[in-house]
Scaffold this motif. Structure first.
Motif, PDB file in Angstrom:
ATOM      1  N   MET A  12       6.462   7.961  -7.907  1.00  0.00           N
ATOM      2  CA  MET A  12       6.113   6.971  -6.822  1.00  0.00           C
ATOM      3  C   MET A  12       6.574   7.407  -5.489  1.00  0.00           C
ATOM      4  SD  MET A  12       8.158   3.475  -8.668  1.00  0.00           S
ATOM      5  CE  MET A  12       7.885   2.571  -7.126  1.00  0.00           C
ATOM      6  N   GLU A  13       5.167   7.563  -4.742  1.00  0.00           N
ATOM      7  CA  GLU A  13       5.318   8.060  -3.575  1.00  0.00           C
ATOM      8  C   GLU A  13       4.439   7.108  -2.724  1.00  0.00           C
ATOM      9  OE1 GLU A  13       3.238  11.834  -4.275  1.00  0.00           O
ATOM     10  OE2 GLU A  13       5.236  13.093  -4.565  1.00  0.00           O
ATOM     11  N   GLY A  14       5.007   7.422  -1.185  1.00  0.00           N
ATOM     12  CA  GLY A  14       4.193   6.831  -0.101  1.00  0.00           C
ATOM     13  C   GLY A  14       4.545   7.315   1.170  1.00  0.00           C
ATOM     14  N   THR A  15       3.807   7.042   2.104  1.00  0.00           N
ATOM     15  CA  THR A  15       3.830   7.481   3.659  1.00  0.00           C
ATOM     16  C   THR A  15       3.728   6.380   4.505  1.00  0.00           C
ATOM     17  OG1 THR A  15       2.790   9.310   2.680  1.00  0.00           O
ATOM     18  CG2 THR A  15       2.902   9.079   5.104  1.00  0.00           C
ATOM     19  N   PRO A  31       0.661  -1.313   0.069  1.00  0.00           N
ATOM     20  CA  PRO A  31      -0.105   0.256  -0.140  1.00  0.00           C
ATOM     21  C   PRO A  31       0.701   1.406  -0.137  1.00  0.00           C
ATOM     22  CG  PRO A  31       0.076  -0.900   2.132  1.00  0.00           C
ATOM     23  CD  PRO A  31       0.756  -1.883   1.291  1.00  0.00           C
ATOM     24  N   ALA A  32       0.435   2.328  -0.502  1.00  0.00           N
ATOM     25  CA  ALA A  32       0.967   3.676  -0.614  1.00  0.00           C
ATOM     26  C   ALA A  32       1.244   4.305   0.789  1.00  0.00           C
ATOM     27  CB  ALA A  32       0.333   4.528  -1.662  1.00  0.00           C
ATOM     28  N   THR A  33       0.077   4.210   1.581  1.00  0.00           N
ATOM     29  CA  THR A  33      -0.147   4.596   2.999  1.00  0.00           C
ATOM     30  C   THR A  33      -0.108   3.335   4.068  1.00  0.00           C
ATOM     31  OG1 THR A  33      -0.988   6.643   1.959  1.00  0.00           O
ATOM     32  CG2 THR A  33      -1.174   6.168   4.480  1.00  0.00           C
ATOM     33  N   LEU A  34       0.604   3.646   4.998  1.00  0.00           N
ATOM     34  CA  LEU A  34       0.754   2.502   6.081  1.00  0.00           C
ATOM     35  C   LEU A  34       0.748   3.015   7.501  1.00  0.00           C
ATOM     36  CD1 LEU A  34       1.320  -0.435   5.629  1.00  0.00           C
ATOM     37  CD2 LEU A  34       3.970   0.063   5.821  1.00  0.00           C
ATOM     38  N   SER A  35       0.070   2.610   8.446  1.00  0.00           N
ATOM     39  CA  SER A  35      -0.020   2.812   9.742  1.00  0.00           C
ATOM     40  C   SER A  35       0.629   1.870  10.623  1.00  0.00           C
ATOM     41  CB  SER A  35      -1.565   3.257  10.243  1.00  0.00           C
ATOM     42  OG  SER A  35      -1.737   4.458   9.466  1.00  0.00           O
ATOM     43  N   ILE A  36       1.610   2.187  11.383  1.00  0.00           N
ATOM     44  CA  ILE A  36       2.300   1.148  12.113  1.00  0.00           C
ATOM     45  C   ILE A  36       2.596   1.501  13.419  1.00  0.00           C
ATOM     46  CG2 ILE A  36       3.375  -0.103  10.368  1.00  0.00           C
ATOM     47  CD1 ILE A  36       6.064   1.280  11.042  1.00  0.00           C
ATOM     48  N   ALA A  37       2.944   0.935  14.408  1.00  0.00           N
ATOM     49  CA  ALA A  37       3.310   1.419  15.779  1.00  0.00           C
ATOM     50  C   ALA A  37       4.988   1.692  15.791  1.00  0.00           C
ATOM     51  CB  ALA A  37       2.937   0.400  16.792  1.00  0.00           C
ATOM     52  N   SER A  38       5.433   2.385  16.654  1.00  0.00           N
ATOM     53  CA  SER A  38       6.969   2.591  16.641  1.00  0.00           C
ATOM     54  C   SER A  38       7.499   1.456  17.096  1.00  0.00           C
ATOM     55  CB  SER A  38       7.184   3.734  17.703  1.00  0.00           C
ATOM     56  OG  SER A  38       6.890   3.426  18.924  1.00  0.00           O
ATOM     57  N   GLY A  39       8.714   1.053  16.542  1.00  0.00           N
ATOM     58  CA  GLY A  39       9.464   0.112  16.792  1.00  0.00           C
ATOM     59  C   GLY A  39       9.022  -0.963  15.868  1.00  0.00           C
ATOM     60  N   GLU A  40       8.420  -0.988  14.941  1.00  0.00           N
ATOM     61  CA  GLU A  40       7.827  -1.877  13.832  1.00  0.00           C
ATOM     62  C   GLU A  40       8.769  -1.741  12.643  1.00  0.00           C
ATOM     63  OE1 GLU A  40       3.895  -3.895  13.435  1.00  0.00           O
ATOM     64  OE2 GLU A  40       3.416  -1.599  13.808  1.00  0.00           O
ATOM     65  N   THR A  41       8.864  -2.887  11.991  1.00  0.00           N
ATOM     66  CA  THR A  41       9.882  -2.939  10.763  1.00  0.00           C
ATOM     67  C   THR A  41       8.901  -2.990   9.576  1.00  0.00           C
ATOM     68  OG1 THR A  41      11.551  -3.641  11.984  1.00  0.00           O
ATOM     69  CG2 THR A  41      11.600  -3.979   9.495  1.00  0.00           C
TER      70      THR A  41
END
Length: 101
Positions: free
Chosen positions: A93-96, A32-42
């Motif tokens: 090509m952009e992502g966040t 996906p172009a936009t991703l939400s994760i928690a700090s410490g994740e890879t």
């Protein structure tokens, strides 16, 4: 008499980081172009395209350098924030990655 015992555990191979969040690069796009994760994740980006790409943070936080089709790049996000990135060869090509915590 000079015999080296085999390693006790399997030797890790150069594969994507276990338990990482996957981003696929295909058809000149991040998926996906936009991703939400928690700090410490890879996050692991895998180049499933037919041409080389980069994963380069706009703020300079990380840069994969060029990586060829079939290769991957992993980055662990230690701090929270919004991390916009693009491919230096294909700036459209952009992502966040949005890191919480």
């Amino acid at each position: 008499d000079g015999v080296v015992p085999p390693p006790a555990t399997p030797v890790p191979s150069a594969s994507p980081v276990a338990d990482s969040v996957q981003v696929r690069i295909a058809n000149l796009a991040f998926d996906p172009a936009t991703l939400s994760i928690a700090s410490g994740e890879t996050v692991t980006w895998t180049n499933d395209d037919s041409v080389p790409h980069t994963v380069t943070a706009l703020d300079g936080a990380f840069d994969s350098g060029l990586f060829d089709p079939g290769a991957s790049f992993s980055w662990t996000f230690a701090e929270s924030g919004m991390f916009a990135y693009q491919c230096q060869l294909h700036p459209t090509m952009e992502g966040t990655v949005e890191v919480s915590g």
